[in-house]
Design an enzyme around this catalytic site. Structure first.
Site, PDB file in Angstrom:
ATOM      1  N   LYS A   1       5.401  -7.343   6.916  1.00  0.00           N
ATOM      2  CA  LYS A   1       4.327  -7.579   5.952  1.00  0.00           C
ATOM      3  C   LYS A   1       3.498  -8.808   6.343  1.00  0.00           C
ATOM      4  O   LYS A   1       3.861  -9.531   7.264  1.00  0.00           O
ATOM      5  CB  LYS A   1       4.918  -7.706   4.544  1.00  0.00           C
TER       6      LYS A   1
HETATM    7  C1  LIG Z   1       7.407  -2.547   2.380  1.00  0.00           C
HETATM    8  C2  LIG Z   1       7.043  -1.741   1.200  1.00  0.00           C
HETATM    9  C3  LIG Z   1       7.908  -1.607   0.094  1.00  0.00           C
HETATM   10  C4  LIG Z   1       9.317  -2.109   0.079  1.00  0.00           C
HETATM   11  O1  LIG Z   1       9.478  -3.448   0.395  1.00  0.00           O
HETATM   12  P1  LIG Z   1      10.884  -3.923   1.004  1.00  0.00           P
HETATM   13  O2  LIG Z   1      10.748  -5.414   1.028  1.00  0.00           O
HETATM   14  O3  LIG Z   1      11.012  -3.312   2.353  1.00  0.00           O
HETATM   15  O4  LIG Z   1      11.951  -3.482   0.075  1.00  0.00           O
HETATM   16  C5  LIG Z   1       7.464  -0.890  -0.994  1.00  0.00           C
HETATM   17  N1  LIG Z   1       6.250  -0.328  -1.020  1.00  0.00           N
HETATM   18  C6  LIG Z   1       5.396  -0.426   0.011  1.00  0.00           C
HETATM   19  C7  LIG Z   1       4.045   0.177  -0.097  1.00  0.00           C
HETATM   20  C8  LIG Z   1       5.768  -1.122   1.167  1.00  0.00           C
HETATM   21  O5  LIG Z   1       4.918  -1.181   2.191  1.00  0.00           O
END
Ligand SMILES: *Cc1c(COP(=O)(O)O)cnc(C)c1O
Length: 383
Positions: free
Chosen positions: A186
């Site tokens: 992210k």
């Molecule tokens: C990454 C992501 C998640 C989940 O986040 P995690 O930290 O991996 O649990 C949920 N929704 C979207 C759209 C994502 O890109």
């Protein structure tokens, strides 16, 4: 899998030496799990989001699931969301025993089609989970209007949109419940982690119990547990990384924007790909990903295309196939044709390299490789 030294992945986290040193200090301090670094990161995020309460979790998924629990959503309830997202978005609805109800996406934004939401609302609908795919924000004004007309909670899956803005206001600084992920891929990371932005102190207290076994700490050091709680707290080791990322996030955002601009300028339009939606005010995305769609004649050959790019030393991701076509949701009655726009995009979408440490010339290299691989695949179809 070993990769050559000049291999360009589709993303890579950027952790500076100062942050690495600060992680070392936490490890040597004797306090490595939830503690002062988590408090400092919650305070910094709260300040960023206009003074709203922020609580850290060990994943974005936990943030979404506990947001549903804060809203009291469970068996018998329906939650409306998009089929074009990471499967976490719908998995959390199943986790609390509620039913995910998908609404197709708008081809212009690739986000949930706001004009189709109201047709999916039933007396059981309790909440909307919009997703800002690739960091391009869903129309927050239209969303709030629908939610208030039908008295629905909004749980924003802002996992991909840290730093994005709607109408000049940063995502997270307004709205109902807003969930971010700090997964390694992210725009800012704590390796794994996430947070939720809440409305008031009461919700924040509720969330604190939900994230750690339901435990309440009473005066005099006594404990009480009135209700179930998860085990979803973040560590100080992770929070120290997050504090370092916040120092750099402006530079990250600037770098991402420049690289995205260069993709548009260097792209060969004659190849027939559809480029990601250009950002038009009031939506201001954060360029979490740069995602062209394969030309239709290559739709069934994404695997070949990705293998060709890999041979050129370039990593390509797929985020995401339409999730209602996964067996999990087919077993619940879904199938091809249910959400044709999401299916079409999900079958052709590619994630090309875009991360702050990339050089502008890397973009040129990707564009050249896309052209070379596309031409090679065209040769292979014509005998
Ligand atoms: C990454 C992501 C998640 C989940 O986040 P995690 O930290 O991996 O649990 C949920 N929704 C979207 C759209 C994502 O890109």
């Amino acid at each position: 899998m070993s990769t050559p030294p000049d291999f360009l992945p589709f993303t890579r986290p950027m952790i500076d030496e100062q942050t690495i040193a600060e992680v070392g200090e936490v490890l040597r301090s004797g306090w490595i799990t939830t503690g002062p670094k988590c408090q400092a990161l919650e305070a910094a995020l709260g300040e960023r989001f206009g003074g709203r309460p922020v609580r850290l979790l060990n994943s974005g998924t936990a943030a979404l699931e506990l947001a549903l629990r804060v809203c009291g959503i469970g068996p018998g309830d329906e939650v409306i969301t998009t089929p074009l997202s990471w499967v976490a978005t719908a998995n959390v609805v199943l986790a609390v025993g509620a039913m995910p109800v998908f609404v197709d996406v708008d081809p212009a934004t690739r986000n949930i089609d706001l004009s189709r939401i109201e047709a999916a609302i039933t007396p059981r609908t309790r909440a909307l989970i919009p997703v800002d795919l690739a960091g391009l924000p869903v129309d927050r004004d239209a969303l709030a209007a629908i939610a208030s007309r039908h008295r629905l909670r909004v749980i924003e899956d802002a996992a991909q949109s840290f730093g994005a803005r709607w109408n000049g206001r940063e995502i997270g600084s307004f709205g109902d419940l807003v969930c971010f992920s700090f997964h390694a891929n992210k725009n800012i990371t704590t390796t794994e982690g996430g947070c939720i932005v809440l409305n008031d102190a009461q919700e924040a207290t509720q969330l604190e119990r939900l994230r750690l076994q339901g435990v309440e700490r009473l005066a005099g050091g006594e404990l009480e547990v009135q209700a179930w709680g998860a085990k979803a707290n973040l560590t100080d080791v992770a929070a120290a990384i997050g504090l370092g990322q916040l120092r750099q996030v402006k530079d990250f955002a600037f770098a991402r924007r420049l690289l995205a601009d260069r993709y548009y300028r260097r792209w060969d339009a004659s190849l027939g790909f559809e480029l990601p939606p250009r950002q038009v005010a009031p939506a201001e995305g954060n360029w979490h990903m740069f995602q062209p769609l394969l030309p239709r004649w290559l739709a069934g050959r994404r695997g070949e295309f990705i293998a060709g790019m890999r041979e050129q030393g370039i990593g390509v991701g797929v985020h995401y196939p339409a999730m209602h076509l996964f067996q999990l949701f087919r077993a619940r009655g879904h199938g091809p044709g249910d959400f044709p726009v999401a299916e079409d995009i999900g079958a052709r979408i590619l994630t090309l390299p875009l991360f702050p440490e990339m050089r502008p010339t890397d973009v040129d290299r990707v564009c050249q490789a896309v052209a070379a691989v596309t031409h090679a695949l065209r040769q292979r179809t014509t005998p």
